[in-house]
Structures are given as C-alpha cells and as structure tokens.
Design an enzyme around this catalytic site. Sequence first.
Site, PDB file in Angstrom:
ATOM      1  N   LYS A 110       0.858  -1.257   0.038  1.00 35.67           N
ATOM      2  CA  LYS A 110       0.073   0.046   0.101  1.00 35.67           C
ATOM      3  C   LYS A 110       0.829   1.296  -0.249  1.00 35.67           C
ATOM      4  CE  LYS A 110      -3.832  -0.349   2.306  1.00 35.67           C
ATOM      5  NZ  LYS A 110      -4.654  -0.637   3.951  1.00 35.67           N
ATOM      6  N   ARG A 170      -3.145   3.522   8.471  1.00 29.63           N
ATOM      7  CA  ARG A 170      -3.424   2.446   7.522  1.00 29.63           C
ATOM      8  C   ARG A 170      -2.140   1.223   7.586  1.00 29.63           C
ATOM      9  NH1 ARG A 170      -4.484   5.029   1.939  1.00 29.63           N
ATOM     10  NH2 ARG A 170      -5.806   3.051   1.800  1.00 29.63           N
ATOM     11  N   GLY A 202      -5.931  -9.800   8.390  1.00 26.02           N
ATOM     12  CA  GLY A 202      -5.676 -10.355   9.723  1.00 26.02           C
ATOM     13  C   GLY A 202      -4.720  -9.338  10.321  1.00 26.02           C
ATOM     14  N   MET A 239      -3.981  -5.093  11.284  1.00 21.61           N
ATOM     15  CA  MET A 239      -4.889  -4.053  11.554  1.00 21.61           C
ATOM     16  C   MET A 239      -5.742  -3.333  10.685  1.00 21.61           C
ATOM     17  SD  MET A 239      -4.123  -1.094  14.233  1.00 21.61           S
ATOM     18  CE  MET A 239      -4.389   0.259  12.871  1.00 21.61           C
ATOM     19  N   ARG A 266      -3.642  -1.439  -6.390  1.00 20.35           N
ATOM     20  CA  ARG A 266      -2.883  -2.759  -6.344  1.00 20.35           C
ATOM     21  C   ARG A 266      -3.276  -3.553  -7.547  1.00 20.35           C
ATOM     22  NH1 ARG A 266      -5.997  -4.602  -1.048  1.00 20.35           N
ATOM     23  NH2 ARG A 266      -8.323  -4.805  -2.050  1.00 20.35           N
ATOM     24  N   HIS A 286      -8.857 -46.506  -9.391  1.00 22.08           N
ATOM     25  CA  HIS A 286      -9.035 -46.841 -10.832  1.00 22.08           C
ATOM     26  C   HIS A 286      -9.735 -46.187 -11.436  1.00 22.08           C
ATOM     27  CE1 HIS A 286     -11.167 -48.939 -14.437  1.00 22.08           C
ATOM     28  NE2 HIS A 286     -10.137 -49.220 -14.688  1.00 22.08           N
ATOM     29  N   SER A 326      11.018 -42.852 -22.989  1.00 23.85           N
ATOM     30  CA  SER A 326      10.017 -42.068 -22.513  1.00 23.85           C
ATOM     31  C   SER A 326       9.622 -42.384 -21.025  1.00 23.85           C
ATOM     32  CB  SER A 326       8.579 -42.513 -23.208  1.00 23.85           C
ATOM     33  OG  SER A 326       7.537 -41.661 -22.649  1.00 23.85           O
ATOM     34  N   CYS A 342       5.735 -39.591 -19.603  1.00 25.32           N
ATOM     35  CA  CYS A 342       4.409 -39.696 -20.060  1.00 25.32           C
ATOM     36  C   CYS A 342       3.447 -40.124 -18.977  1.00 25.32           C
ATOM     37  CB  CYS A 342       4.203 -40.921 -21.031  1.00 25.32           C
ATOM     38  SG  CYS A 342       4.600 -42.437 -20.605  1.00 25.32           S
ATOM     39  N   TYR A 357       9.973 -33.651 -24.869  1.00 29.43           N
ATOM     40  CA  TYR A 357       8.490 -33.507 -25.041  1.00 29.43           C
ATOM     41  C   TYR A 357       8.075 -33.966 -23.491  1.00 29.43           C
ATOM     42  CZ  TYR A 357       7.985 -38.384 -25.850  1.00 29.43           C
ATOM     43  OH  TYR A 357       8.085 -39.900 -25.617  1.00 29.43           O
TER      44      TYR A 357
HETATM   45  P1  ADP Z   1      -8.175  -1.899   3.258  1.00 36.19           P
HETATM   46  O1  ADP Z   1      -6.583  -2.424   3.265  1.00 36.19           O
HETATM   47  O2  ADP Z   1      -9.003  -2.542   4.177  1.00 36.19           O
HETATM   48  O3  ADP Z   1      -8.577  -1.368   2.182  1.00 36.19           O
HETATM   49  P2  ADP Z   1      -7.475   0.946   3.649  1.00 36.19           P
HETATM   50  O4  ADP Z   1      -6.404   1.352   4.633  1.00 36.19           O
HETATM   51  O5  ADP Z   1      -7.355   1.171   2.346  1.00 36.19           O
HETATM   52  O6  ADP Z   1      -7.802  -0.393   4.399  1.00 36.19           O
HETATM   53  O7  ADP Z   1      -8.914   1.816   4.435  1.00 36.19           O
HETATM   54  C1  ADP Z   1      -9.970   1.436   4.434  1.00 36.19           C
HETATM   55  C2  ADP Z   1     -10.968   2.521   3.877  1.00 36.19           C
HETATM   56  O8  ADP Z   1     -10.777   3.856   4.287  1.00 36.19           O
HETATM   57  C3  ADP Z   1     -10.940   2.387   2.327  1.00 36.19           C
HETATM   58  O9  ADP Z   1     -12.062   2.573   1.622  1.00 36.19           O
HETATM   59  C4  ADP Z   1      -9.836   3.644   2.047  1.00 36.19           C
HETATM   60  O10 ADP Z   1     -10.345   4.437   0.934  1.00 36.19           O
HETATM   61  C5  ADP Z   1     -10.574   4.357   3.220  1.00 36.19           C
HETATM   62  N1  ADP Z   1      -9.438   5.560   3.791  1.00 36.19           N
HETATM   63  C6  ADP Z   1      -8.192   5.388   3.968  1.00 36.19           C
HETATM   64  N2  ADP Z   1      -7.440   6.405   4.139  1.00 36.19           N
HETATM   65  C7  ADP Z   1      -8.157   7.447   3.764  1.00 36.19           C
HETATM   66  C8  ADP Z   1      -8.156   8.858   3.995  1.00 36.19           C
HETATM   67  N3  ADP Z   1      -6.944   9.337   4.333  1.00 36.19           N
HETATM   68  N4  ADP Z   1      -8.897   9.689   3.507  1.00 36.19           N
HETATM   69  C9  ADP Z   1     -10.244   9.178   3.316  1.00 36.19           C
HETATM   70  N5  ADP Z   1     -10.306   7.799   3.126  1.00 36.19           N
HETATM   71  C10 ADP Z   1      -9.584   6.993   3.579  1.00 36.19           C
HETATM   72 MG    MG Z   2      -8.109  -0.332   0.928  1.00 35.23          MG
END
Ligand code: ADP
Ligand code: MG
Length: 929
Positions: free
Chosen positions: A28, A99, A108, A110, A345, A461, A809, A877, A897
């Site tokens: 990210k 984030r 999994g 945060m 991504r 079989h 083969s 084969c 082959y």
């Molecule tokens: P995830 O990996 O679960 O998608 P994100 O970090 O992308 O988590 O964020 C969750 C949501 O919050 C997403 O919809 C993202 O676009 C939104 N978001 C994250 N940062 C911002 C920000 N600075 N301003 C507005 N929306 C945000």
């Molecule tokens: Mg996201």
Amino acid sequence: MDVVMTTKKRVFSFEEGDGKNKQLLGGKGANLCEMTQIGLNVPPGFTITTETCLEYLAHPARQLPKGLMDEVRQHIKAVEEKSGKGFGDAANPLLVSVRSGSALSMPGMMDTILNLGLNIDTLKGLIQQTGNERFAYDAYRRFIQLFGKIALGVNEKLFDEEFEDVKRKVGVKQDLELSARDLREISDRFQEVLERATGQPFPEDPYEQLEIAIQAVFNSWMGKRAVDYRNYHRITPEMANGTAVNVVAMVFGNLGEDSATGVGFTRYPDTGENKLYGEYLTNAQGEDVVAGIRTPKPIDALHEEMPDLYRQLQELRHKLERHYREVQDFEFTIEKGRLYCLQTRNGKMNATAGVRTSVEMVREGLISKPEALLRIQPEMLEQLLFPRLDPTAKAKPVARGLPASPGAAVGHAVFDADRAEKLGKGGERIILVREETKPEDIHGFFAAAGILTSRGGKTSHAAVVARGMGKPCVAGAEGIRVDVQLRQAFVGDHSIKEGDLITLDGTTGDVYIGEVPTKEAAFSPELDILLVWADEVARLRVMANADTPDDARRALRFGAMGIGLCRTERMFNATDRLPIVIDMILAETPEQRQHALDRLLPIQRSDFKGIFEVMSPRPVTIRLLDPPIHEFLPSEQELTDELEQLRNLRSLTRGVDVLAGTLSFMYPPNTTPLVHQLAEMRVVDEAIKKKEHMLHKVRALHEVNPMLGHRGVRLGLTFPEIYSMQIRAVIEAAAECLKAGIRVHPEIMVPQVCTAQELCRVRAYVDGIKSSVETAYGVKVDLEFGTMMEVVRACMRAENLAEVAEFFSFGTNDLTQATFSFSREDAENKFLPMYNDKHILQDNPFEVLDVKGVGKLMELAVNWGRATRPNLKVGICGEHGGHPQSIRFCHSVGLNYVSCSGPRVPIARLAAAHAALLEKGRGGVSKTV
Ligand code: ADP
Ligand code: MG
Ligand code: MG
C-alpha cells in the site's frame, strides 16, 4: 558536545519513498509513493517502514525506536504545510488515517483508523471548517469507535449497543437519518464506553493518539489472525516481513452530495472487458462501500451524476494502466468535487479475465508477449478447460468425496457399465455410480459424462481412468452407500434411483441431487492466441495421452502436438473385444491363441488407423501391451460364485427332467401337464466348462505381486504372438494410411524394459514384420522404436538401451514407485499423509515429481542415453507430465517433450513456455516481470 547519530531513515514521505520497494514500504505504502510521484492526486502522507516494525517487535518491552516519533513529527509538519491545516489545530484541524500494509496483501492485520486527530477542540474546528455539524459529529463518533476498537481493543459490541439504543430512542432506522444532536449523544456515550473499558480517559492529544495507533499497527503483525494467515499460506519472511504504517491526510467523501467514495477496477475483473468497472456511494466515507450498509451504485451512474468526475476517473484509469501495465484495483474519494486516489494494487481476476486482459495489453503495446505469458499461472487455466458449476447456482451438496478429476457433470445415475453404455449410446447423459470401478467397467466410462464412486482414493482405478479421459470424477464419497443389486444409492435421508438426475463437481468433490446448472469450458480466442505465443517460446513439445480416435481428436483441439502415449490395453476392454481377448488368454496352444489374435488384428489396425488419420502428420507413440493379463479376466471370487449358481441350475434342470418323466407315467397320453424345460443340460454344461476353465486360468495366472510380475515386455517375450500382432497392426495401419496419401509418424514403445536384451528381441520382431508389411503394401514405413523408462535398472543401463532405442519415455508413475519402493495405493492410503505432515517428505511424489531422487535418476539416464545417441529423443508420459512444476524440471534436464491427458495440454503448453522464459541466463526476462 552532543553527538547526533543519524540512524537509518524510518519514515518516508510519499514524495520520497521508492515505489518499487514493497518489502520496505509495504504494498500500500509503495503504491501511494509511486502514485504521488507520477502526479496522481493522492492526499499528502508518509510511510513508516516495515523495518521499524521489526525493530519495535524485537524490543523486549515493545517500545518504539528512539527518535521515531521525532521523525514522525517532522513528517506531520510537512503534511501540515502541504494541506494548509494543522494537526491538533482547533481552528483548522488536520485529520489523518492510519493504515497498515505489508509486502503482500494479507487479511488479519490491523484495520484502518480514520479521522485521527479529533478531540474536543479540533471537533469545533472541524465544524467551523466545514460548516457541517452533522458531518463533524459523525466523523468524531467514527473515530472514537475505530480507535477504541482497533487501537485499544475495546469490544465493538459495547459501541454497537449504544448506537442502537440511541437509534431506538429517536426512532430512526437508517444511520443517515440521525441528526447532529443524535450523533453528538452517540459520541458522548462512546467516550464513556471507552473510558469504562480502558480505565483511562480518552487520549485528547493527537500525537498521543498517533503513537498509540502506530504501536497497535505494529503489534497486529504478531496478532493471532495474522500469524495464522501467514502459516496457512506459507508466507515466509522473504516474502513479507513486518508491516508498514501509512499515515494519510484525510479527505472526506461524506461532505454532501458533491462528495463520494468508491472502488474501481481498470477493466472488468470477471470478463476482462476493457472498460471501467466499479461501485461508489455519494456522501459516504471509506468503509461504507464495502461494509454493505448502503447499496453502492454502479460506476456508470457517476456518468450522469458527476460527468466531469467520471471523465477524471477514466483518465485516472488510463494513467494507472499506462504506468503499472497491469489491471489495477483502486480506491478513490471525491471531496467536494475533487478526485483523490487512495490506493491501488494489481487486480485479482479470474482466468478468463486474466487471459483476455493479458492478450489485449500486448496488442495495446502495454506489455510484451513474455510478460503476458508469465502473468498467467498455468494451473489457473484449469478453470477454462473443464465445465464448471454455475457459480450463481445456490445448490447444496448432499455428499462430498475426493476431487479426483476436475470438471462438473450432470446426468442420470446408472449403476453398471453395461447399462451406462446402452443408455449413453442412446444419447442420454449418464453418471456412472459404483462402489468402485474395475478395468472391465471401461466401456461405461466412455459412455458416461462423469463417474462417482463411494470407495477408493485419488489413485483408484476410477480416478486414474477418469483423469486420463478428462472426465469429471468424484471418488471415495463415503457418505454414499451404493447398492448395485437394488440399482440404488443412499445418502443420508435421500435415495438415488437408477435414472435420477445427479450433479458432480470433480473440482471440489461435491455431489448434488438433481441438476445444477453448469457452465461450459470456455476455450476463448484469447486463450488460443496466448497458447500460440507459448508454443513459440517453449522448447518442450506437448503431447497427449490418448487411447482412441475420439481422445485424439479432443487432444488435438487442446493443441496436442502428437500422441505421447497410446495405451493399447484400453482398447482391449471394449465390449466387442473383451471376449476375443479372453479367448486369447484361455488358449492352450499357440494355434488357438493365433486364432484369437487373427480376430483382434483387424480391430487394432483400424483403431490405430483412426488415430493416425486424426493426428496426421504428427507423431503417435503406441505402447505395446503393458498390464498383467489376468486384469482382463473376472476375479476368482466372481467365478466361484457364478460356478456355484450354474451348478445349482444344473441340478434344477435335472429335477425338471425327472419331473417331466414322472408325469408321463402318471397321466394318460395327451393329458400330461406341460413342463417347461429350464435350459438344455448341454448348454449349462458348456457354460460350466467354460467358467471352470477360466477359474483354472485365473488360478494359474495368480501372482503375489502382479504389478511386479508377468507384465509388459516380460509377457511380450513369453507370448511373442501378442506383441507381433500389435506390431503388425501398427505397421499395417501406417501402410494403409500412406497408401491413402495420409502422412503418418508411428512410434512403437516397449513397457517395463530393464535390459537391452529385451529391447533387442522386440526390435527383431519389429524389423521382421516391418519388411514383410512394406513388401506386401509396396510402401516404406517410417517408424521409430523406443522404450519406456520406468524401471530403475533401465535408467542405470540407459547407455546400452540407447543403442537399440531411438527414444526414451519416462513412465514416472512406475519409476516413482520403483525408486521409493512404495506401492502407490498403499503409500497414499497409509503412511504418505503422515510423512507429509511430519515433513519427512515435502510432497506426495506421485503428484509432484521428486526432483531430488526420481529426477536425478532421469537426469542421469538422459545424459547416459545421449552419450550413446546424441540425438536421442526423450519425453515423459507419467501423470507428472501435466504438472507445471514437474514440467519445469523436465525442461531443465533437456527433455524433448511431455505427454499428459488431453485437457491438461494447454496447461502444459503454458508451463513449457514459463520454463523456457524463466530459465536462468536467458537475457531479457527476469523473475520480477
Ligand atoms: P483496507 O486495506 O482494508 O482497504 P484501507 O487502509 O485501504 O484499508 O482503508 C479503509 C478505507 O478507508 C478505504 O475505503 C480507504 O479508501 C479509506 N481511507 C483510508 N485512508 C483514507 C483517507 N486518508 N481519506 C479518506 N479515506 C481513507
Ligand atoms: Mg484499501
Ligand atoms: Mg508403467
């Protein structure tokens, strides 16, 4: 004097970070940097590195590294400058999101905290700044809620209860109906919840909030959910180590009807169509789109609602694709008419979309052919090569067995092969349902759309034959009880009677009662193109295993470049042939045997001719008879049972005779009651004699270890007339084709060879028969002669074998058994799973070629063989011939082959291309492409 040690840089602004360094910045973070640097409108922000996360986690008391928060402060300053707002500034507050994000996207860790930086003071500022009290309180309560739940671990239920309580009190259903006052009350209640739960006041200082949030992100890397996920998916530290923290200035999609938030795909992820795809919500924040609170609108609606922004979004799509040269999955927010991109991504797509977009991107000049090829994982093609259950169908399976052969099939349940054949020939869709299958059921397989067994594993079989034919099979569905006598099967409270419709999914092992809609395999024009490109770069040629002209035709459609294995015994099992084969086995003298063989010859000849015609001018490798011949006879048990019944019938018949005689004494002539003869004694006696003879033969042929017994070339040398007939059938078929102007390339292959002597003898038959056929037909037949390599000794004697054999083969199924001294069935059913669990063996060597052992043997044999005969052709084969990883190995040791079942041919073609492209030292293409 103060020494300021400049330690390594832990924080990178989006302008500085290296967009290629996902290991350090997380996926990210790296993409936020990259997007910023190519001029896309990303809110200002920065990334704290994954290394910092590891440093933090390594600290015994889990403390943030010294100096980190200073660095963070400097970067916040920079964001303040770029945004014109102040972090904690009551007059004009800057809010941020925090984030997580590691090198690989993984659930999994945060969740994101939005609106960080809010407190009593900045809340007022936010109201002033936006003039929107409702919005400000909504932002505030979201922040307390997310921060409490995610960073401080407060049970989210506590918040939900308060929320619902207020809603109930004011009598609204939708969150949107709540007023500023309601939201204010909710915020107050949330504060109390948080203080009660943590025993601490809510942190008012934005920097303290930020510090807590950063630590929480780092801690989540070692959280149970994240650790489990990495273990399960075998994500090693080389692949992803630690999580980064991204701090991003907030932008708001919930500032009114000129604001929105959404997600987009640069092309359709299901069809691959080159069109913007996505969903959005007006007046909403971040999570709302995915959370499902409100139903989002399709992106096309934005065209009406905000035409200019729709145009900007299209532009964003093109910019993303031109830069990343791969389909992107992105997040955006529109704040008061301004478009921001918050994440991108590589888009996850199904196989159809993956193939189509890759081919189209080559045409658009975005990527090269090798890139397109490497973008598609060969195994993924399975989705396109077999029919599937319609993913929108909501049927519930009644039982689950082993996914023994992929694909979905619907048909009427039939419980024996003869009926399956009869109904199948009448054009009905049939599913053959058995407890388990045997070689003599083969004609039922030909007629069936799918096979279901209640016993046996992936190597039973049924499973092996179904895979060979490319028919869906569910094996060992133990929840089903099959009663062949009653022609019925039972599953729980359900019963399946003959003729009932059932559906199988051989990809998952699921069994359904009734018809579940299926989707045909979709061999798209784009896949054809991709595979032609694959053939251009591949060095390995891809052949198919095919036993009949129909198989061959299908294999050809999948792009087979020839037949690498034609198993003649499959033809012996057809109903019109088996009696002749049995006669051949029962023969007491060579003359009797020759009589049976004379009848088989024209049948085999026409089989071969059919295959040659279909495959012309491609090579067709025919393997001489391989299995022990008792496989064509019924079992001892069956015969004893039948004999007993026949003997009972004989005494009944005699009883009826006695009755007829007695009655004629008791009644006057012409009034004697009629007694129907049951059967003619003579016929019954004949049948008994035949069965007794078979039983005798079965006992005589009994072997302790049939797979290591009298089979293959051993059998061929004991009964030379059998191999001679087969050889003659091959060469005459070829001669007939040649006379009809059809180009053919037949090859004869000898199974189970362990010494050159065996080969020399069979070769002598071949040479003799060939010259006599050539004289008779007046044509020259171009024939190659080779050997299977499936015995360890054969590999060790490769140098000698190559003097006689023109090709090798590898039969890696048998060779694997021989190398490990494992019998496959026993190994897979008894100890192999344990060996895999305990890492005594990494993989099942019958599924994944054992490169270190079997592979080493192959490599030696290839090299030794070519020492004698430099242009020796070598192939494989066994089932491994269709598996990408094994194909890569075959490429690396210089095989010419691989041969696999028809439907796997496309997978093998792509894998062969991958092998060539990824080969070390081939300039141009690196692993990162
Ligand atoms: P995830 O990996 O679960 O998608 P994100 O970090 O992308 O988590 O964020 C969750 C949501 O919050 C997403 O919809 C993202 O676009 C939104 N978001 C994250 N940062 C911002 C920000 N600075 N301003 C507005 N929306 C945000
Ligand atoms: Mg996201
Ligand atoms: Mg074999």
